[in-house]
Design an enzyme around this catalytic site. Structure first.
Site, mmCIF file in Angstrom:
data_model
loop_
_atom_site.group_PDB
_atom_site.id
_atom_site.type_symbol
_atom_site.label_atom_id
_atom_site.label_comp_id
_atom_site.label_asym_id
_atom_site.label_seq_id
_atom_site.Cartn_x
_atom_site.Cartn_y
_atom_site.Cartn_z
ATOM 1 N N SER A 65 0.595 -0.933 0.151
ATOM 2 C CA SER A 65 0.286 0.089 0.049
ATOM 3 C C SER A 65 0.892 1.722 -0.294
ATOM 4 C CB SER A 65 -1.339 0.279 1.217
ATOM 5 O OG SER A 65 -0.116 0.422 2.754
ATOM 6 N N LYS A 143 0.863 4.024 6.501
ATOM 7 C CA LYS A 143 -0.404 5.267 5.978
ATOM 8 C C LYS A 143 0.529 6.429 6.124
ATOM 9 C CE LYS A 143 -3.487 1.969 4.960
ATOM 10 N NZ LYS A 143 -2.570 1.083 4.076
#
Length: 281
Positions: A65, A143
């Site tokens: 990700s 993230k």
């Protein structure tokens, strides 16, 4: 004269026993290494606990990700990153920071425990996690912070950029994203770009986070009921979504474990993890 000289010389003679230690006259033996080893181990474990609890900890990147900023692709060597914990003791995360956080409850549906089913081994694993030599049994994710409490985030402008409070972000770290073709596949055409999502206002004390690998990241977009009302847990009227912080897909600041600052392994990728001021525009 000879007797006097001998007597004088004798007065300066040092007794043979003066250099010997008091007591039984025998020198003490050095303490055994094996007797000191348990103490050294306890000190090392205590320092490890303090270091990883209050200063910094190493995490393994398990997914794609955050490509290419952080490697975790299938079949490759995942990056090991240093996450420092001091900065956020004196301030909150800022837009552009790469953070490691505990996934909110609604994000943990696919998480599988990494602990053994054997009670004895599981107890040892939990003890190791307490002192920082075994990974914690929790859904830790990484993230990038895009927007903070009180800000409104949406996508996209005419160039396919994310907007925060109406201003486009400068995101040089994004290398792969969903297609966006003005006039053909954008946020107004019949064939809408997958980049597009409606405005979401981030509740106070929470963060809107996204992966750098935009077309392969289950981030705040995926977990937002505003964007995906079809999710099983999104069973309320759309008007109620914004009153439920969890439904916005945002992450509580209290879930943040720290700021990712350095890649330590593998050696070929060792280097600083940059956190640019993406809202400078």
């Amino acid at each position: 004269m000879s007797d006097q000289a001998a007597e004088s010389t004798g007065s300066f003679r040092i007794p043979a026993t003066q250099d010997e230690p008091a007591g039984n006259g025998k020198s003490d033996k050095p303490k055994s290494f094996w007797r000191e080893l348990p103490i050294l181990i306890i000190i090392a474990l205590a320092l490890t606990f303090l270091l990883q609890t209050f200063i910094a900890r190493v995490y393994l990147i398990p997914s794609e990700s955050m490509e290419p900023t952080l490697h975790g692709c299938a079949g490759c060597t995942g990056d090991r990153i240093v996450v420092e914990k001091i900065s956020y003791r004196f301030g909150d995360p800022k837009a552009g920071d790469v953070v490691v956080f505990l996934g909110p409850d609604s994000w943990n549906g696919a998480y599988v425990s990494i602990r053994s089913h054997n009670p004895a081994i599981r107890a040892l694993q939990n003890a190791g996690a307490f002192i920082g030599i075994v990974p914690p049994d929790e859904n830790d994710l990484v993230k990038r912070v895009i927007a903070t409490g009180g800000q409104t985030v949406e996508c996209c402008d005419e160039q396919g950029r994310i907007l925060v409070d109406g201003k486009p972000l400068d995101e040089p770290y994004v290398k792969t994203d969903f297609p966006f073709i003005p006039g053909q596949q954008d946020c107004k055409t019949e064939s809408k770009s997958p980049r597009c999502f409606p405005a979401v206002t981030v509740p106070a004390g929470r963060l809107w986070v996204m992966g750098d690998n935009r077309n392969n990241s289950a981030d705040s977009r995926f977990h937002s009921c505003v964007i995906h009302p079809e999710l099983p847990r999104c069973d309320k009227d759309a008007a109620d979504y914004m009153g439920d912080a969890e439904a916005t897909g945002t992450v509580p600041i209290g879930n943040v474990r720290g700021k990712a600052v350095f890649v330590v392994l593998p050696p070929s990728r060792m280097g600083v993890i940059h956190s640019p001021d993406i809202q400078a525009n």
